[in-house]
Design a protein around this motif. Structure first.
Motif, short mmCIF file in Angstrom:
data_model
loop_
_atom_site.label_atom_id
_atom_site.label_comp_id
_atom_site.label_asym_id
_atom_site.label_seq_id
_atom_site.Cartn_x
_atom_site.Cartn_y
_atom_site.Cartn_z
N PRO A 88 0.76 -1.13 -0.09
CA PRO A 88 0.04 -0.09 0.09
C PRO A 88 0.64 1.30 0.10
O PRO A 88 0.39 2.18 -0.61
N TRP A 89 2.03 1.28 0.59
CA TRP A 89 2.79 2.35 0.83
C TRP A 89 3.97 2.55 -0.22
O TRP A 89 5.13 3.17 -0.15
N LYS A 90 3.82 1.70 -1.46
CA LYS A 90 4.89 1.62 -2.39
C LYS A 90 5.17 2.90 -2.84
O LYS A 90 4.20 3.83 -3.17
N ARG A 91 6.33 3.33 -3.55
CA ARG A 91 6.78 4.44 -4.15
C ARG A 91 6.02 4.40 -5.49
O ARG A 91 5.75 3.35 -6.12
N ALA A 92 5.39 5.67 -5.83
CA ALA A 92 4.83 5.65 -7.26
C ALA A 92 5.50 4.93 -8.38
O ALA A 92 6.68 5.16 -8.59
N GLY A 93 5.13 3.98 -8.86
CA GLY A 93 5.67 3.06 -10.01
C GLY A 93 6.40 2.04 -9.70
O GLY A 93 6.38 1.17 -10.39
N VAL A 94 7.05 2.21 -8.54
CA VAL A 94 8.26 1.00 -8.08
C VAL A 94 7.62 0.79 -6.83
O VAL A 94 7.42 1.54 -5.79
N ALA A 95 7.97 -0.94 -6.67
CA ALA A 95 7.77 -1.33 -5.42
C ALA A 95 9.33 -1.65 -4.96
O ALA A 95 9.96 -2.38 -5.47
N SER A 96 9.79 -0.87 -4.17
CA SER A 96 11.40 -1.18 -3.74
C SER A 96 11.73 -1.36 -2.38
O SER A 96 10.90 -0.64 -1.48
N THR A 97 12.66 -2.25 -1.94
CA THR A 97 12.83 -2.39 -0.50
C THR A 97 13.48 -1.28 0.04
O THR A 97 13.97 -1.23 1.16
N SER A 98 14.02 -0.30 -0.78
CA SER A 98 14.66 0.83 -0.27
C SER A 98 13.64 1.80 0.59
O SER A 98 14.02 2.80 0.96
N GLY A 99 12.40 1.16 0.61
CA GLY A 99 11.60 2.33 1.51
C GLY A 99 10.36 2.75 0.65
O GLY A 99 10.24 2.82 -0.63
N THR A 100 9.59 3.81 1.64
CA THR A 100 8.45 4.40 0.94
C THR A 100 8.91 5.76 0.46
O THR A 100 10.28 5.86 0.45
N ASP A 101 8.15 6.52 -0.19
CA ASP A 101 8.49 7.79 -0.79
C ASP A 101 9.24 8.56 0.68
O ASP A 101 8.68 8.19 1.76
N LEU A 102 10.20 9.49 0.32
CA LEU A 102 10.46 10.39 1.52
C LEU A 102 9.32 11.21 2.04
O LEU A 102 8.41 11.34 1.24
N PHE A 103 8.99 11.55 3.36
CA PHE A 103 8.21 12.36 3.77
C PHE A 103 8.32 13.74 3.26
O PHE A 103 9.37 14.06 2.87
N PRO A 104 7.20 14.50 3.19
CA PRO A 104 7.46 15.92 2.88
C PRO A 104 8.50 16.82 3.68
O PRO A 104 8.49 16.34 5.11
N ARG A 105 9.36 17.40 2.91
CA ARG A 105 10.60 17.78 3.96
C ARG A 105 10.25 18.62 4.89
O ARG A 105 11.07 18.57 6.16
N GLU A 106 9.16 19.34 5.07
CA GLU A 106 8.83 20.26 6.12
C GLU A 106 8.37 19.35 7.52
O GLU A 106 8.29 19.98 8.57
#
Lengths: 245, 353
Positions: free
Chosen positions: B162-180
């Motif tokens: 459910p939380w995979k990065r857009a387009g890729v499912a990678s074991t490097s993790g989810t998308d980074l949180f918004p920087r703020e």
């Protein structure tokens, strides 16, 4: 003379316990200031009865009233709040917490309010009770470093000032004669305030010396009652063995 | 006071001896691995304390480790082996990540909510373990390990599902949180004051809780003699639950700190063993939080410095872990030896009496 008022404890057809460790249909009454002994072989039901009265073992049938109030459904802490005090046979395993100092025991049982502990007050209290109960130790002593007699003295020092009912398992087992006599003097002094005692002991002399009445347990029932002042070791011995005729 | 200090020294002495013993064994290992021992030690120290940034990195390892230690001291005090603390860190990280991804609010609100969610997530995971243990009679070691597996599995599922990065499912993790919503850091030190501050608060808080309060005393009584504590009026089952919940809450904060201040996303190995490392630290510290905090710092130094071993000496960085393990083993052996000696002394004293 101790106060002999109305019934302190009334037990009607009480059954409690599980599997082999049970009591069945126990009925008894204890007056204020009365000392009632429980005699019997190990496992005859004295321990289960005392623990059922203390609220540690749930009752399966019957009724227990304390000073006229039904406490049958109350657990251990509720009965404690109602003035029931239990002294277990296993002083270190069940009576005192190994590793906690005397001061910490005092702080644990003190009725202080607030979240923080006033350690200075607890230590003063500990020193005072050590003196009053002649415990051979310091406020920093841990119970496992004390002798059996001093552990029992500490247990008495931790007792609330005016319990209404004290339940004891082998109160002087393993103590020397002098300590045993001292413990009993301390206990009996509380009869003046109406405190009632029910205790189990394997020492027939102890039962005959300190009790008003002795109830004899056999196979989870009370099969006889004798007057401690007039009974003999022979009569008690036969009853303990289950001979009622 | 003096006798107490002497007693403390007496109990600690064998453990202190264990440190040079472990050091000697560690150096022997280095010698076997064909590494120059002194240079290795120098690299370990330099790698973790050699510059402001490295000190910062070391502190960022210390913060979650200290939180895990605080969590473990609470449960150890209650006589519980909360091996599941690793899973509780992970549960906290998941909960904090969920907030970071889903909550749209001013950054300060999001960050505060991440911490609250992490606390709640860890506490809930530990509460589940508590119910299994206190009500279900499941031993906390087995329950804790099981729940850790479940939490770790859940992270992998979320990262790849459910939380995979857009387009890729990678074991490097989810998308980074918004920087703020990244926990603010001091740029020069790479340190998040919030993370380190929470570590310090947890250590001091647990110390005061156990030493000064009725709650702490009851917890200790429950841990040291449950039957006696119950007879003296302590509601022991309730206190066991409190211990689980508080421990889980602290571990959950560690999880929130890891995603909020370190990874800035959810990664499969989000904790990377802080919970298990914390057990070693707390064992080494004889379950005392005021010893656990500096020992955790020492472990953080080794963990951070051993990265340099790999870079500069081509030694595998797991050597740091080996050294930590040897140290704990040496201390436990020293403790066992000490107990045996005490028992023999007691026996002899009893025989004389």
């Amino acid at each position: 003379m101790p106060v002999r008022g109305t019934a302190r404890l009334r037990v009607e057809s009480l059954s409690a316990g599980r599997e082999v460790a049970t009591i069945t249909g126990v009925t008894l009454e204890v007056a204020q200031g009365e000392v009632v002994g429980l005699a019997g072989l190990e496992g005859a039901g004295q321990r289960v009865l005392l623990r059922a009265l203390a609220g540690q073992i749930p009752t399966t049938a019957g009724r227990v009233t304390l000073d006229g109030r039904d406490v049958t459904a109350d657990g251990y802490r509720a009965r404690m709040a109602a003035g029931v005090h239990h002294l277990p046979a296993d002083r270190i395993g069940e009576g005192l917490v190994p590793g906690l100092t005397i001061t910490e025991h005092i702080a644990l049982t003190a009725e202080q309010s607030g979240a923080a502990i006033d350690w200075a007050a607890a230590e003063r209290d500990a020193a005072e009770r050590i003196e009053r109960f002649s415990v051979r130790g310091t406020p920093d002593s841990v119970p496992e470093s004390l002798s059996g007699g001093n552990q029992q003295r500490l247990l008495l020092a931790l007792m609330p000032p005016q319990p209404s009912l004290v339940l004891m398992e082998h109160p002087t087992r393993g103590l020397d004669v002098e300590s045993a006599a001292w413990v009993w003097r301390q206990l009996l002094a509380r009869r003046e305030d109406g405190t009632a005692f029910v205790f189990a002991s394997a020492d027939l002399d102890e039962l005959m010396t300190y009790c008003d009445r002795i109830l004899v347990c056999f196979s989870g029932r009370i099969i006889g009652e004798v007057d401690a002042a007039t009974t003999s070791v022979a009569e008690l011995g036969l009853l303990i063995g289950g001979v009622t005729a | 006071m003096i006798t107490r200090a002497a007693e403390t020294l007496g109990t600690l002495a064998p453990r202190l001896i264990a440190v040079p013993v472990a050091l000697a064994v560690g150096l022997l290992l280095l010698w076997v691995a064909d590494a120059p021992p002194l240079q290795t030690l120098r690299l370990l120290i330099e790698g973790s304390l050699g510059s402001q940034q490295r000190i910062g990195d070391t502190l960022m390892v210390w913060a979650p480790l200290a939180l895990a230690c605080a969590a473990l001291v609470v449960t150890f005090t209650a006589g519980l082996w909360n091996i599941g603390v690793e899973g509780q860190i992970v549960a906290g990280a998941i909960a904090a990540t969920w907030v970071a991804r889903e909550l749209s609010a001013p950054p300060a609100v999001v960050m505060a909510s991440m911490l609250v969610a992490g606390t709640a997530g860890g506490a809930a995971w530990a509460g589940l373990l508590g119910v299994l243990n206190v009500r279900g009679g499941v031993h906390e070691i087995f329950g804790g390990l099981g729940l850790t597996f479940v939490a770790t599995g859940a992270v992998i599922y979320l990262v790849l599902g459910p939380w995979k990065r857009a387009g890729v499912a990678s074991t490097s993790g989810t998308d980074l949180f918004p920087r703020e919503v990244w926990f603010p850091t001091m740029a020069a030190l790479r340190v998040s004051p919030l993370a380190v501050g929470l570590g310090v608060i947890a250590v001091v808080g647990v110390f005061l809780l156990l030493r000064r309060t009725r709650f702490g005393l009851r917890l200790r009584a429950t841990g040291q003699g449950r039957a006696a504590a119950a007879r003296l009026g302590v509601p022991t089952e309730r206190y066991l639950m409190y211990a689980f919940l508080l421990s889980g809450a602290l571990a959950g904060i560690a999880g929130a700190v890891l995603v909020g201040a370190q990874h800035h996303k959810l990664v499969p190995s989000v904790s990377g063993g802080y919970g298990f490392l914390g057990i070693l630290v707390v064992l080494l510290a004889s379950y005392r939080i005021h010893w656990a905090a500096p020992i955790a710092l020492f472990f953080a130094i080794i963990a951070n410095g051993s990265v340099q071993l790999q870079l500069r000496l081509d030694l595998h960085s797991s050597l740091g872990g080996v050294f930590q393990g040897v140290l704990v083993l040496a201390v436990l052996l020293a403790g066992g030896w000490q107990m045996r000696r005490a028992r023999e002394r007691d026996r002899k004293a009893a025989a004389r009496a």
